[in-house]
Design a protein around this motif. Structure first.
Motif, PDB file in Angstrom:
ATOM      1  N   LEU A   3       0.817  -1.207   0.000  1.00  0.00           N
ATOM      2  CA  LEU A   3       0.000   0.000   0.000  1.00  0.00           C
ATOM      3  C   LEU A   3       0.852   1.259   0.000  1.00  0.00           C
ATOM      4  O   LEU A   3       0.530   2.248  -0.682  1.00  0.00           O
ATOM      5  CB  LEU A   3      -0.944  -0.016   1.206  1.00  0.00           C
ATOM      6  CG  LEU A   3      -1.917  -1.204   1.273  1.00  0.00           C
ATOM      7  CD1 LEU A   3      -2.823  -1.064   2.487  1.00  0.00           C
ATOM      8  CD2 LEU A   3      -2.738  -1.294   0.005  1.00  0.00           C
ATOM      9  N   ALA A   4       1.944   1.265   0.768  1.00  0.00           N
ATOM     10  CA  ALA A   4       2.819   2.437   0.803  1.00  0.00           C
ATOM     11  C   ALA A   4       3.448   2.682  -0.565  1.00  0.00           C
ATOM     12  O   ALA A   4       3.537   3.822  -1.039  1.00  0.00           O
ATOM     13  CB  ALA A   4       3.900   2.268   1.869  1.00  0.00           C
ATOM     14  N   HIS A   5       3.869   1.615  -1.227  1.00  0.00           N
ATOM     15  CA  HIS A   5       4.480   1.751  -2.546  1.00  0.00           C
ATOM     16  C   HIS A   5       3.447   2.220  -3.572  1.00  0.00           C
ATOM     17  O   HIS A   5       3.762   3.049  -4.450  1.00  0.00           O
ATOM     18  CB  HIS A   5       5.082   0.418  -2.974  1.00  0.00           C
ATOM     19  CG  HIS A   5       5.694   0.448  -4.340  1.00  0.00           C
ATOM     20  ND1 HIS A   5       6.825   1.179  -4.642  1.00  0.00           N
ATOM     21  CD2 HIS A   5       5.311  -0.162  -5.508  1.00  0.00           C
ATOM     22  CE1 HIS A   5       7.117   1.026  -5.920  1.00  0.00           C
ATOM     23  NE2 HIS A   5       6.218   0.210  -6.473  1.00  0.00           N
ATOM     24  N   ALA A   6       2.199   1.715  -3.484  1.00  0.00           N
ATOM     25  CA  ALA A   6       1.150   2.149  -4.411  1.00  0.00           C
ATOM     26  C   ALA A   6       0.873   3.644  -4.244  1.00  0.00           C
ATOM     27  O   ALA A   6       0.666   4.365  -5.230  1.00  0.00           O
ATOM     28  CB  ALA A   6      -0.124   1.343  -4.179  1.00  0.00           C
ATOM     29  N   LEU A   7       0.875   4.130  -2.998  1.00  0.00           N
ATOM     30  CA  LEU A   7       0.668   5.560  -2.776  1.00  0.00           C
ATOM     31  C   LEU A   7       1.820   6.367  -3.362  1.00  0.00           C
ATOM     32  O   LEU A   7       1.603   7.435  -3.954  1.00  0.00           O
ATOM     33  CB  LEU A   7       0.523   5.831  -1.277  1.00  0.00           C
ATOM     34  CG  LEU A   7       0.342   7.296  -0.888  1.00  0.00           C
ATOM     35  CD1 LEU A   7      -0.944   7.863  -1.506  1.00  0.00           C
ATOM     36  CD2 LEU A   7       0.300   7.445   0.637  1.00  0.00           C
ATOM     37  N   ILE A  28       1.759   5.053   6.002  1.00  0.00           N
ATOM     38  CA  ILE A  28       1.388   3.645   5.833  1.00  0.00           C
ATOM     39  C   ILE A  28       2.593   2.774   6.160  1.00  0.00           C
ATOM     40  O   ILE A  28       3.709   3.042   5.669  1.00  0.00           O
ATOM     41  CB  ILE A  28       0.909   3.373   4.393  1.00  0.00           C
ATOM     42  CG1 ILE A  28      -0.277   4.274   4.043  1.00  0.00           C
ATOM     43  CG2 ILE A  28       0.535   1.917   4.208  1.00  0.00           C
ATOM     44  CD1 ILE A  28      -0.748   4.128   2.610  1.00  0.00           C
ATOM     45  N   PRO A  29       2.459   1.755   6.978  1.00  0.00           N
ATOM     46  CA  PRO A  29       3.608   0.880   7.281  1.00  0.00           C
ATOM     47  C   PRO A  29       4.190   0.281   6.005  1.00  0.00           C
ATOM     48  O   PRO A  29       3.435  -0.124   5.105  1.00  0.00           O
ATOM     49  CB  PRO A  29       3.000  -0.200   8.184  1.00  0.00           C
ATOM     50  CG  PRO A  29       1.792   0.452   8.796  1.00  0.00           C
ATOM     51  CD  PRO A  29       1.266   1.371   7.747  1.00  0.00           C
ATOM     52  N   PRO A  30       5.495   0.233   5.877  1.00  0.00           N
ATOM     53  CA  PRO A  30       6.103  -0.286   4.635  1.00  0.00           C
ATOM     54  C   PRO A  30       5.735  -1.741   4.347  1.00  0.00           C
ATOM     55  O   PRO A  30       5.747  -2.148   3.178  1.00  0.00           O
ATOM     56  CB  PRO A  30       7.607  -0.124   4.895  1.00  0.00           C
ATOM     57  CG  PRO A  30       7.711   0.920   5.968  1.00  0.00           C
ATOM     58  CD  PRO A  30       6.501   0.743   6.836  1.00  0.00           C
ATOM     59  N   ASP A  31       5.437  -2.527   5.380  1.00  0.00           N
ATOM     60  CA  ASP A  31       5.148  -3.944   5.161  1.00  0.00           C
ATOM     61  C   ASP A  31       3.651  -4.223   4.994  1.00  0.00           C
ATOM     62  O   ASP A  31       3.240  -5.382   4.948  1.00  0.00           O
ATOM     63  CB  ASP A  31       5.684  -4.772   6.329  1.00  0.00           C
ATOM     64  CG  ASP A  31       5.085  -4.326   7.664  1.00  0.00           C
ATOM     65  OD1 ASP A  31       4.484  -3.229   7.695  1.00  0.00           O
ATOM     66  OD2 ASP A  31       5.225  -5.083   8.646  1.00  0.00           O
ATOM     67  N   ALA A  32       2.824  -3.190   4.918  1.00  0.00           N
ATOM     68  CA  ALA A  32       1.376  -3.398   4.764  1.00  0.00           C
ATOM     69  C   ALA A  32       1.067  -3.777   3.324  1.00  0.00           C
ATOM     70  O   ALA A  32       1.327  -3.005   2.388  1.00  0.00           O
ATOM     71  CB  ALA A  32       0.611  -2.132   5.146  1.00  0.00           C
ATOM     72  N   GLY A  33       0.541  -4.967   3.113  1.00  0.00           N
ATOM     73  CA  GLY A  33       0.227  -5.456   1.775  1.00  0.00           C
ATOM     74  C   GLY A  33      -1.193  -6.002   1.698  1.00  0.00           C
ATOM     75  O   GLY A  33      -1.746  -6.479   2.692  1.00  0.00           O
ATOM     76  N   ASP A  42      -3.622  -1.936 -10.584  1.00  0.00           N
ATOM     77  CA  ASP A  42      -4.038  -0.835 -11.447  1.00  0.00           C
ATOM     78  C   ASP A  42      -5.304  -0.169 -10.915  1.00  0.00           C
ATOM     79  O   ASP A  42      -5.446   1.060 -10.965  1.00  0.00           O
ATOM     80  CB  ASP A  42      -4.272  -1.341 -12.872  1.00  0.00           C
ATOM     81  CG  ASP A  42      -2.981  -1.826 -13.530  1.00  0.00           C
ATOM     82  OD1 ASP A  42      -1.943  -1.176 -13.305  1.00  0.00           O
ATOM     83  OD2 ASP A  42      -3.007  -2.840 -14.241  1.00  0.00           O
ATOM     84  N   ALA A  43      -6.239  -0.979 -10.414  1.00  0.00           N
ATOM     85  CA  ALA A  43      -7.457  -0.402  -9.856  1.00  0.00           C
ATOM     86  C   ALA A  43      -7.139   0.447  -8.631  1.00  0.00           C
ATOM     87  O   ALA A  43      -7.683   1.548  -8.461  1.00  0.00           O
ATOM     88  CB  ALA A  43      -8.440  -1.521  -9.486  1.00  0.00           C
ATOM     89  N   LEU A  44      -6.259  -0.044  -7.766  1.00  0.00           N
ATOM     90  CA  LEU A  44      -5.872   0.739  -6.585  1.00  0.00           C
ATOM     91  C   LEU A  44      -5.176   2.032  -7.000  1.00  0.00           C
ATOM     92  O   LEU A  44      -5.407   3.090  -6.393  1.00  0.00           O
ATOM     93  CB  LEU A  44      -4.962  -0.092  -5.688  1.00  0.00           C
ATOM     94  CG  LEU A  44      -4.439   0.612  -4.431  1.00  0.00           C
ATOM     95  CD1 LEU A  44      -5.597   1.034  -3.525  1.00  0.00           C
ATOM     96  CD2 LEU A  44      -3.473  -0.284  -3.669  1.00  0.00           C
TER      97      LEU A  44
END
Length: 440
Positions: free
Chosen positions: A288-292, A314-319, A325-327
């Motif tokens: 999630l952090a990388h997607a943001l 967002i925690p770096p390990d939150a997946g 693509d939708a996110l």
């Protein structure tokens, strides 16, 4: 079953209403006829009983009477009586029984009620002509039959009118759908059955919509395939040119912006494919952090110009296991909304205890009436009744984000406070997806 032989809905309504009326009239007529016939029988029994009681009183009083009384006439000559010794035969053998009691006899088109009773002088014979009573019963029956037929005809006419009113909206919808499709109504194809006509019209429209959707999806897929190659080539050329450019010069900055825009275009194409596909193969473990950070990377130049700061907590390990693509589409539109309407401000993105993404900005917020319109997201766009410049832009991006969330089963809610120290807008994105372990 052959649908061409199906009965018309209007005809079925007519038969149902008329049949119900016929059964009701038949039951009422039979009950009325039986009640009237029983009343006439009771009247005959009452007349006969009263005359017999009078004769019995006279005979028990010991009045001097001849052995054979002449006929006793009453009720207009319809009642006759005799007193004969027991050893003599009845006055009318074909009408009176040999033993005391009552009888009802149909003879030569007439109806007679007879009575035989033992008295001190011998046997009392009484007969009563009930033909007039029976004629009244039959006449009443004919009146009932005529009234029932007339009422049945009225019920049939009313049923026809009711049936036309019932099926008129169905026919109107069928004709409108057929006209929209550009074909003539098939009134004869199904034996006049309005229900089958409507179903067939809907089936044709559904087939047409399915073909249109399939064509649009194929067109979007072909367009994305055709554009990916030139975009990839353009990005490669920008990278090669950037290697030769002097860092910090206007040319290097321009090439960097071109790469960002190319990446944004490629991401939009991927998002369009995500909107038109529900393929489970697109799901993967997404940080999630990388997607943001990806969503922010394409919009960072605009954010810098509007002075919007991102605070990614967002925690770096939150997946999550979902479509990346939708996110990315949802996050990019939410970040763009903050840039356009909250800046200058700080956008803080975090995860709450329930695993819901919280995007909160400390901007000016929205007034309640504006927030209500933003929450509507009707058909992908809110009702922008206020067309002033600061308000423009709300609706389309949020509508796209909402549509993507609906397709993926996610939930997107918004809340806002205007004015004061706690002003700002908060979006809550519940991904409703399974946690996953990110690769190290």
């Amino acid at each position: 079953m052959n649908r061409n032989r199906s009965s018309s809905l209007a005809r079925r309504v007519i038969w149902a209403v008329t049949g119900t009326a016929a059964v009701f009239l038949l039951v009422i007529s039979l009950l009325a006829y039986e009640t009237f016939a029983r009343m006439e029988d009771d009247l005959v029994d009452e007349v006969l009983s009263s005359q017999i009681a009078a004769l019995r009183s006279d005979l028990q009083a010991g009045l001097a009477v001849p052995v054979a009384l002449p006929p006793r006439w009453s009720e207009g000559g319809r009642l006759q009586s005799w007193v004969l010794p027991t050893d003599q035969p009845p006055p009318l053998p074909d009408m009176f029984a040999s033993r005391p009691g009552s009888r009802e006899i149909e003879l030569a088109g007439q109806t007679w009620h007879t009575w035989v009773e033992a008295v001190p002088q011998g046997l009392l014979y009484v007969r009563y002509d009930a033909t007039e009573h029976e004629d009244r019963v039959r006449f009443f029956g004919w009146i009932l039959a005529a009234g029932a037929v007339l009422a049945l005809i009225c019920a049939w006419l009313l049923a026809r009118r009711l049936a036309r009113r019932v099926v008129a909206p169905i026919r109107a919808v069928s004709d409108r759908l057929s006209a929209w499709e550009g074909v003539a109504s098939h009134h004869e194809a199904f034996g006049g059955d309005e229900a089958l006509q409507l179903i067939e019209a809907f089936n044709r429209i559904q087939d047409r919509i399915d073909r249109s959707v399939a064509f649009e999806r194929q067109f979007a897929a072909n367009l994305g395939h055709e554009l990916r190659t030139p975009l990839a080539a353009l990005r490669t050329d920008c990278e090669m040119a950037l290697l030769d450019a002097v860092p910090g010069t206007p040319l290097a900055a321009r090439l960097t912006r071109m790469m960002v825009q190319v990446d944004a275009a490629a991401s939009s194409l991927a998002g369009a494919a995500a909107l038109n596909s529900a393929d489970p193969a697109r799901l993967r473990c997404v940080g999630l952090a990388h997607a943001l950070e990806q969503a922010w990377f394409a919009l960072e130049p605009m954010a810098d110009a509007r002075v919007l700061v991102l605070n990614n907590r967002i925690p770096p390990d939150a997946g999550r296991w979902l479509d990346p693509d939708a996110l990315l589409i949802v996050l990019r539109n939410l970040v763009r909304n903050a840039i356009e309407h909250a800046a200058p401000a700080t956008l803080q993105v975090s995860l709450d205890e329930a695993g819901i993404l919280i995007l909160h900005d400390d901007g000016p917020g929205m007034p309640p009436e504006r927030l209500a319109r933003v929450r509507e997201w009707r058909s992908g766009r809110t009702d922008l009744s206020v067309a002033d410049a600061p308000e423009t832009g709300h609706g389309l991006g949020l509508g796209i984000a909402r549509r993507v969330c609906e397709l993926r089963g996610w939930q997107l809610d918004v809340d806002s406070v205007q004015g004061g120290p706690g002003s700002g807008t908060t979006f809550r994105l519940d991904l409703c997806s399974v946690d996953c372990q990110l690769d190290s």
